[in-house]
Design an enzyme around this catalytic site. Structure first.
Site, PDB file in Angstrom:
ATOM      1  N   LYS A  23      14.974  -9.717  66.383  1.00  0.00           N
ATOM      2  CA  LYS A  23      15.776 -10.715  67.121  1.00  0.00           C
ATOM      3  C   LYS A  23      17.251 -10.598  66.741  1.00  0.00           C
ATOM      4  O   LYS A  23      18.124 -10.496  67.595  1.00  0.00           O
ATOM      5  CB  LYS A  23      15.276 -12.127  66.783  1.00  0.00           C
ATOM      6  N   ASN A  24      17.535 -10.624  65.441  1.00  0.00           N
ATOM      7  CA  ASN A  24      18.939 -10.662  65.021  1.00  0.00           C
ATOM      8  C   ASN A  24      19.689  -9.401  65.433  1.00  0.00           C
ATOM      9  O   ASN A  24      20.883  -9.446  65.726  1.00  0.00           O
ATOM     10  CB  ASN A  24      19.039 -10.867  63.509  1.00  0.00           C
ATOM     11  N   CYS A 119      24.571 -26.831  62.186  1.00  0.00           N
ATOM     12  CA  CYS A 119      23.205 -26.680  62.667  1.00  0.00           C
ATOM     13  C   CYS A 119      22.284 -27.194  61.579  1.00  0.00           C
ATOM     14  O   CYS A 119      22.737 -27.598  60.520  1.00  0.00           O
ATOM     15  CB  CYS A 119      22.905 -25.233  63.017  1.00  0.00           C
ATOM     16  N   ARG A 124      27.825 -23.856  58.559  1.00  0.00           N
ATOM     17  CA  ARG A 124      28.016 -22.521  59.143  1.00  0.00           C
ATOM     18  C   ARG A 124      29.345 -22.379  59.913  1.00  0.00           C
ATOM     19  O   ARG A 124      29.354 -22.222  61.132  1.00  0.00           O
ATOM     20  CB  ARG A 124      26.831 -22.157  60.037  1.00  0.00           C
ATOM     21  N   ASP A 310      16.141 -15.742  55.322  1.00  0.00           N
ATOM     22  CA  ASP A 310      15.272 -15.966  56.488  1.00  0.00           C
ATOM     23  C   ASP A 310      13.782 -15.878  56.141  1.00  0.00           C
ATOM     24  O   ASP A 310      12.940 -16.102  57.009  1.00  0.00           O
ATOM     25  CB  ASP A 310      15.602 -14.963  57.602  1.00  0.00           C
ATOM     26  N   ARG A 402      12.214 -19.081  69.612  1.00  0.00           N
ATOM     27  CA  ARG A 402      13.506 -18.402  69.444  1.00  0.00           C
ATOM     28  C   ARG A 402      13.330 -17.061  68.739  1.00  0.00           C
ATOM     29  O   ARG A 402      14.118 -16.147  68.960  1.00  0.00           O
ATOM     30  CB  ARG A 402      14.459 -19.277  68.621  1.00  0.00           C
TER      31      ARG A 402
HETATM   32  C1  UD1 Z   1      22.896 -14.184  60.203  1.00  0.00           C
HETATM   33  C2  UD1 Z   1      21.525 -14.227  60.833  1.00  0.00           C
HETATM   34  C3  UD1 Z   1      20.693 -15.343  60.207  1.00  0.00           C
HETATM   35  C4  UD1 Z   1      20.654 -15.182  58.691  1.00  0.00           C
HETATM   36  C5  UD1 Z   1      22.052 -15.036  58.110  1.00  0.00           C
HETATM   37  C6  UD1 Z   1      22.048 -14.707  56.624  1.00  0.00           C
HETATM   38  C7  UD1 Z   1      21.907 -13.405  63.082  1.00  0.00           C
HETATM   39  C8  UD1 Z   1      21.968 -13.706  64.532  1.00  0.00           C
HETATM   40  N1  UD1 Z   1      21.681 -14.446  62.257  1.00  0.00           N
HETATM   41  O1  UD1 Z   1      23.525 -15.438  60.464  1.00  0.00           O
HETATM   42  O2  UD1 Z   1      19.368 -15.279  60.741  1.00  0.00           O
HETATM   43  O3  UD1 Z   1      20.047 -16.329  58.120  1.00  0.00           O
HETATM   44  O4  UD1 Z   1      22.756 -13.972  58.786  1.00  0.00           O
HETATM   45  O5  UD1 Z   1      21.297 -13.567  56.382  1.00  0.00           O
HETATM   46  O6  UD1 Z   1      22.032 -12.273  62.675  1.00  0.00           O
HETATM   47  N2  UD1 Z   1      30.088 -18.313  56.501  1.00  0.00           N
HETATM   48  C9  UD1 Z   1      31.326 -18.898  56.345  1.00  0.00           C
HETATM   49  N3  UD1 Z   1      32.309 -18.582  57.244  1.00  0.00           N
HETATM   50  C10 UD1 Z   1      32.100 -17.708  58.281  1.00  0.00           C
HETATM   51  C11 UD1 Z   1      30.838 -17.107  58.407  1.00  0.00           C
HETATM   52  C12 UD1 Z   1      29.848 -17.433  57.509  1.00  0.00           C
HETATM   53  O7  UD1 Z   1      31.547 -19.698  55.425  1.00  0.00           O
HETATM   54  O8  UD1 Z   1      33.026 -17.462  59.051  1.00  0.00           O
HETATM   55  C13 UD1 Z   1      29.011 -18.644  55.540  1.00  0.00           C
HETATM   56  C14 UD1 Z   1      27.793 -19.283  56.181  1.00  0.00           C
HETATM   57  O9  UD1 Z   1      27.971 -20.677  56.356  1.00  0.00           O
HETATM   58  C15 UD1 Z   1      26.712 -18.949  55.197  1.00  0.00           C
HETATM   59  C16 UD1 Z   1      27.127 -17.553  54.706  1.00  0.00           C
HETATM   60  O10 UD1 Z   1      28.503 -17.424  55.018  1.00  0.00           O
HETATM   61  O11 UD1 Z   1      26.715 -19.849  54.128  1.00  0.00           O
HETATM   62  C17 UD1 Z   1      26.381 -16.382  55.326  1.00  0.00           C
HETATM   63  O12 UD1 Z   1      26.371 -16.547  56.721  1.00  0.00           O
HETATM   64  P1  UD1 Z   1      26.341 -15.291  57.718  1.00  0.00           P
HETATM   65  O13 UD1 Z   1      25.935 -14.076  56.965  1.00  0.00           O
HETATM   66  O14 UD1 Z   1      27.620 -15.260  58.468  1.00  0.00           O
HETATM   67  O15 UD1 Z   1      25.165 -15.743  58.682  1.00  0.00           O
HETATM   68  P2  UD1 Z   1      25.107 -15.598  60.263  1.00  0.00           P
HETATM   69  O16 UD1 Z   1      25.775 -14.351  60.705  1.00  0.00           O
HETATM   70  O17 UD1 Z   1      25.485 -16.896  60.890  1.00  0.00           O
END
Ligand code: UD1
Length: 421
Positions: A23-24, A119, A124, A310, A402
Site C-alpha cells: 500500500k505505502n 490523525c 503528523r 506499522d 485502507r
Molecule cells: C509513512 C507511512 C506510514 C508509517 C510511517 C513511519 C506511507 C504512506 N505512510 O508515513 O505507514 O507509519 O511512514 O514508518 O508511506 N514528521 C514531522 N514533520 C514532517 C514529517 C514527519 O515531524 O514534516 C514526523 C511524524 O510526525 C512522525 C515522524 O516524523 O513522528 C515520521 O513520520 P514519517 O516518516 O514522515 O511518516 P509518513 O511519511 O507520514
C-alpha cells in the site's frame, strides 16, 4: 452502511496466504504520474480504499486513471490540462495526499494542497516537506487550511539535511528534485524499501539517482521523464501481520510472495519469542517452535531497518498472550496506542506510561465487542480475535479496507472463523 467483522476465536490457522503489493509504495508511486506526459503503468497494485482515494485525488488534478482490479494494474496518464488544487474533502481521508505537492511544484510550478491535519496516531506535521521544497526554491503560504506553493522560475538542486528521517518528506523531496536544475544531495533520508521502490521506478522513467536505501541520496535533475511499467514491491507490513496471525493462532501457515529481507528486525524478534520462520523455495512457513509458550521481549519502534511502527499494534496483540512482561516503546508516533484500551477490553493486561506500553502476558484473551480506530490498530484486534476465546465483534472496520486486501478471504482460506456483516 455500518459493517462489522465477527471472529470466533481459537481456530489454529493452517494454509497458504499470498502477499499483495505494498500500500505505502503504491501511494508513493501513483503521484509520479504527475511528473511525466507519458503513461505510468503500475502492476501488483493492491485493491484498497487508500488506492481509490489517491486515484480520486489524481483525477481531481487532471490525471486520467484506470484501475483494473481484476489484474491489479493501474494506468495513469497526466492530461495537458493540469489543475492544482488538492481539496480538503480528499486530503482529510488520507495523509499520503501531501505527496502530490512535490511533483506538482516540480513540473507545473504551482500547487494548492489542503493541510492534512492531525490523525488518530498523532499530530503528523508536514514541516519537513515544506522545509525541503523551500530549499529547492519553492515558496509557501498557508491560507485557510491550505498550503499554497509556487516556484518562480524553476527548482534548483542543493544540499538538504533532514533533522530526522521522514518517509513522506524524503519521497516528496525526491519527486521534486528529479526535475530540479543541477544536483541535489539529500542527507539523513528515510531508507525504507518503499523509498527504494520509488527510486527504482523513477530511474526507469529516466532519472539519475544514487544512494537510495542509504543515508545520502544524490539526484541529478533531468528535463523530462518518460513513461514506464513498474511492479510494486510486496507489502512487508501485510507479510508481518500474517506472520503474527500464524503465531497468535498457534497455527502453521505458508506465506507466498513475501521477502524476509525487508523485515529483518521484526523476524529477529519473532525468533527471539519462539516463532519459527522457515524460508522454502517459494514460500515462508510460520509456526511456533514446539509447544512452548511465546516468550516476552522488549521492542523499540524505529525507522527502517529497525522494528516498524506499522507492526507495533499487531506485535502487542501477540505479546498480550506471551509468558512474562514485555515492553514496547513507540518512538515514531506520539499517540499510537489507540488499540490498547480495546485489547484491554479483550482481557489483555497493558499499562501505558508515556510512549511506553508494559504488557503483562495473560493465559487467554476473551472475545468482546471492540472498535477499530486506525488501520494497524484495527488489524491488531482481528489478530487478538483469532486467539481469543469466544466471539469478537469489531466495529468501524472501514479502517481495515485502507490497507489489507481481501483480509477476510485470506484468513478464511486458512480456517479462521471470520465474517463481515
Ligand atoms: C509513512 C507511512 C506510514 C508509517 C510511517 C513511519 C506511507 C504512506 N505512510 O508515513 O505507514 O507509519 O511512514 O514508518 O508511506 N514528521 C514531522 N514533520 C514532517 C514529517 C514527519 O515531524 O514534516 C514526523 C511524524 O510526525 C512522525 C515522524 O516524523 O513522528 C515520521 O513520520 P514519517 O516518516 O514522515 O511518516 P509518513 O511519511 O507520514
Amino acid at each position: 452502511m455500518k459493517e462489522k467483522i465477527f471472529i470466533e476465536g481459537g481456530r489454529r490457522l493452517s494454509g497458504s496466504i499470498p502477499i499483495s503489493g505494498a500500500k505505502n509504495s503504491c501511494l508513493t508511486l501513483m503521484p509520479l504520474s504527475l511528473l511525466s506526459e507519458s503513461e505510468l503503468t503500475l502492476k501488483n497494485v493492491p485493491i484498497l480504499s487508500d488506492v481509490e482515494t489517491m486515484k480520486a485525488l489524481l483525477e481531481s488534478l487532471g490525471c486520467v486513471v484506470s484501475y483494473q482490479k481484476s489484474n491489479n494494474i493501474l494506468n495513469l496518464r497526466m492530461s495537458d490540462k493540469p489543475l492544482f488544487l488538492a481539496g480538503y474533502e480528499i486530503v482529510k481521508k488520507m495523509r499520503a495526499s501531501i505527496l502530490v505537492l512535490g511533483p506538482l511544484l516540480a513540473r507545473f510550478g504551482e500547487a494548492v494542497v489542503a493541510l492534512p491535519g492531525g490523525c488518530a496516531i498523532g499530530a503528523r506535521p508536514v514541516n519537513l516537506h515544506l522545509m525541503a521544497l523551500e530549499a529547492l526554491g519553492a515558496s509557501f503560504s498557508i491560507e485557510n487550511g491550505y498550503v499554497k506553493g509556487k516556484v518562480a522560475t524553476s527548482l534548483k538542486g542543493c544540499k538538504i539535511k533532514f533533522p530526522f528521517e521522514s518517509v513522506g518528506a524524503t519521497a516528496n523531496t525526491i519527486m521534486a528534485a528529479v526535475l530540479a536544475k543541477g544536483t541535489t544531495e539529500l542527507v539523513n533520508v528515510a531508507r525504507e524499501p518503499e523509498i527504494i521502490d520509488l527510486c527504482t521506478c523513477l530511474k526507469s522513467m529516466g532519472c539519475k539517482i544514487e544512494g537510495d536505501g542509504e543515508r545520502i541520496i544524490v539526484i541529478e535533475g533531468v528535463n523530462s521523464l518518460k513513461g514506464t511499467i513498474h511492479n510494486v514491491v510486496m507489502d512487508r507490513i501485510e507479510l508481518g501481520t500474517y506472520m503474527i496471525a500464524g503465531a497468535i493462532s498457534d497455527g502453521d501457515i505458508k506465506l507466498t510472495g513475501g521477502n524476509v529481507a525487508l523485515l529483518e528486525k521484526f523476524i529477529e524478534k519473532l525468533h527471539e519469542i519462539g516463532i519459527e520462520i522457515k524460508q522454502a523455495e517459494d514460500y515462508l512457513r510460520v509456526r511456533r517452535i514446539s509447544n512452548a509458550p511465546i516468550s516476552s521481549t522488549n521492542i523499540d519502534t524505529e525507522p527502517f531497518p529497525g522494528f516498524p511502527t506499522d507492526l507495533q499494534a499487531q506485535m502487542m496483540a501477540l505479546l498480550s498472550i506471551a509468558d512474562g512482561v514485555s515492553k514496547i516503546e513507540e518512538k515514531i508516533f506520539e499517540n499510537r496506542f489507540m488499540h490498547v484500551p480495546e485489547l484491554i477490553r479483550m482481557g489483555a493486561n497493558i499499562e501505558i506510561k508515556g510512549r511506553k506500553a508494559i504488557i503483562s502476558g495473560v493465559d487467554k484473551l476473551k472475545g468482546a465487542p471492540v472498535k477499530a480506530t486506525d488501520l494497524r490498530a484495527s488489524v491488531s484486534l482481528v489478530l487478538a480475535g483469532l486467539a481469543a476465546e469466544g466471539q469478537t465483534e469489531i466495529d468501524k472496520v472501514h479502517h481495515i479496507d485502507r490497507g489489507y486486501e481481501d483480509i477476510i478471504q485470506k484468513l478464511k482460506s486458512c480456517g479462521a472463523a471470520i465474517k463481515r456483516v
